[in-house]
Design a protein around this motif. Structure first.
Motif, mmCIF file in Angstrom:
data_model
loop_
_atom_site.group_PDB
_atom_site.id
_atom_site.type_symbol
_atom_site.label_atom_id
_atom_site.label_comp_id
_atom_site.label_asym_id
_atom_site.label_seq_id
_atom_site.Cartn_x
_atom_site.Cartn_y
_atom_site.Cartn_z
ATOM 1 N N VAL A 3 0.864 -1.182 0.000
ATOM 2 C CA VAL A 3 0.000 0.000 0.000
ATOM 3 C C VAL A 3 0.896 1.226 0.000
ATOM 4 N N GLY A 4 0.755 2.050 -1.029
ATOM 5 C CA GLY A 4 1.531 3.285 -1.108
ATOM 6 C C GLY A 4 0.837 4.383 -0.326
ATOM 7 N N ILE A 5 1.629 5.102 0.487
ATOM 8 C CA ILE A 5 1.045 6.185 1.292
ATOM 9 C C ILE A 5 1.845 7.473 1.120
ATOM 10 N N GLU A 49 -5.085 13.025 2.318
ATOM 11 C CA GLU A 49 -6.256 12.348 2.888
ATOM 12 C C GLU A 49 -6.690 11.183 2.000
ATOM 13 N N GLN A 50 -6.408 11.259 0.691
ATOM 14 C CA GLN A 50 -6.738 10.153 -0.212
ATOM 15 C C GLN A 50 -5.923 8.908 0.130
ATOM 16 N N SER A 51 -4.688 9.124 0.497
ATOM 17 C CA SER A 51 -3.805 8.029 0.879
ATOM 18 C C SER A 51 -4.278 7.377 2.183
ATOM 19 N N VAL A 52 -4.643 8.195 3.140
ATOM 20 C CA VAL A 52 -5.158 7.679 4.411
ATOM 21 C C VAL A 52 -6.428 6.870 4.161
ATOM 22 N N GLU A 74 8.217 -5.458 -6.734
ATOM 23 C CA GLU A 74 9.214 -6.471 -7.127
ATOM 24 C C GLU A 74 9.931 -7.035 -5.902
ATOM 25 N N ARG A 75 10.381 -6.142 -5.027
ATOM 26 C CA ARG A 75 11.168 -6.549 -3.852
ATOM 27 C C ARG A 75 10.390 -7.486 -2.927
ATOM 28 N N HIS A 76 9.086 -7.225 -2.783
ATOM 29 C CA HIS A 76 8.264 -8.028 -1.867
ATOM 30 C C HIS A 76 7.461 -9.111 -2.597
ATOM 31 N N HIS A 77 7.637 -9.208 -3.907
ATOM 32 C CA HIS A 77 6.887 -10.177 -4.721
ATOM 33 C C HIS A 77 5.381 -10.011 -4.463
ATOM 34 N N ALA A 78 4.951 -8.754 -4.466
ATOM 35 C CA ALA A 78 3.551 -8.445 -4.138
ATOM 36 C C ALA A 78 2.606 -8.917 -5.234
ATOM 37 N N SER A 79 1.444 -9.364 -4.809
ATOM 38 C CA SER A 79 0.420 -9.750 -5.772
ATOM 39 C C SER A 79 -0.572 -8.608 -6.001
ATOM 40 N N ILE A 80 -0.606 -7.627 -5.080
ATOM 41 C CA ILE A 80 -1.491 -6.471 -5.219
ATOM 42 C C ILE A 80 -0.761 -5.212 -4.744
ATOM 43 N N LEU A 81 -0.933 -4.142 -5.500
ATOM 44 C CA LEU A 81 -0.466 -2.816 -5.103
ATOM 45 C C LEU A 81 -1.698 -1.939 -4.951
ATOM 46 N N VAL A 82 -1.808 -1.262 -3.818
ATOM 47 C CA VAL A 82 -2.938 -0.368 -3.557
ATOM 48 C C VAL A 82 -2.428 1.061 -3.493
#
Length: 160
Positions: A10-12, A16-19, A113-121
């Motif tokens: 999850v990118g922050i 307020e949109q990020s929160v 890539e680093r965390h081999h994430a299956s979802i990015l929010v």
């Protein structure tokens, strides 16, 4: 042998949109699963470099960099602390929280890539076409370049 959980990044930032995007993600993917959420949560904040913010060279630039960098570090610490508080409030105590220096677009795609994430929010600032073209859209970039599913969470507009 239990398989390792897939990561959700999850990118922050300090918006307020990020929160909202973080809270929405926690509510829908973590809080309801109390002790066994389906994902490993990685919260990533991109801290711009002082050079990218100042964007100038010449006399005086060297004196400005430490001040700008100090401000950016203070903002990053505040963003991370708020994210940790939100996680704890939603009973998510094992989130990994990172601050990485660089452009948010690259930082988030690298984190996937680093965390081999299956979802990015990512959250959506809701910029119009012109502002998005001038400023660039992190969510648009990630949707086209991240090697995973990208979920863009928009905060609903309040109708009067």
């Amino acid at each position: 042998m239990a398989s390792e959980k897939q990561a959700m990044v999850v990118g922050i930032d300090d918006s307020e949109q990020s929160v909202y995007a973080l809270e929405w993600t926690l509510d829908h993917f973590f809080t309801n699963f109390a002790s066994n959420p389906p994902f490993k949560l990685v919260v990533v904040h991109s801290k711009p470099s002082a050079a990218s913010v100042v964007g100038l060279v010449g006399p005086g630039a060297a004196e400005v960099f430490p001040l700008v960098d100090s401000d950016l570090k203070r903002i990053a610490a505040r963003v991370v602390e708020k994210a940790k508080q939100i996680c704890v409030t939603k009973l998510v105590n094992d989130a990994v929280v990172e601050v990485v220096e660089g452009d948010a677009r690259n930082v988030l795609c690298d984190a996937v890539e680093r965390h081999h994430a299956s979802i990015l929010v990512v959250g959506s600032h809701g910029y119009g076409a012109i502002k998005r073209a001038v400023l660039g859209s992190v969510s648009d970039y990630c949707a086209h370049h991240a090697h995973c599913t990208v979920m863009i969470v928009k905060k609903p507009k309040i109708k009067h």
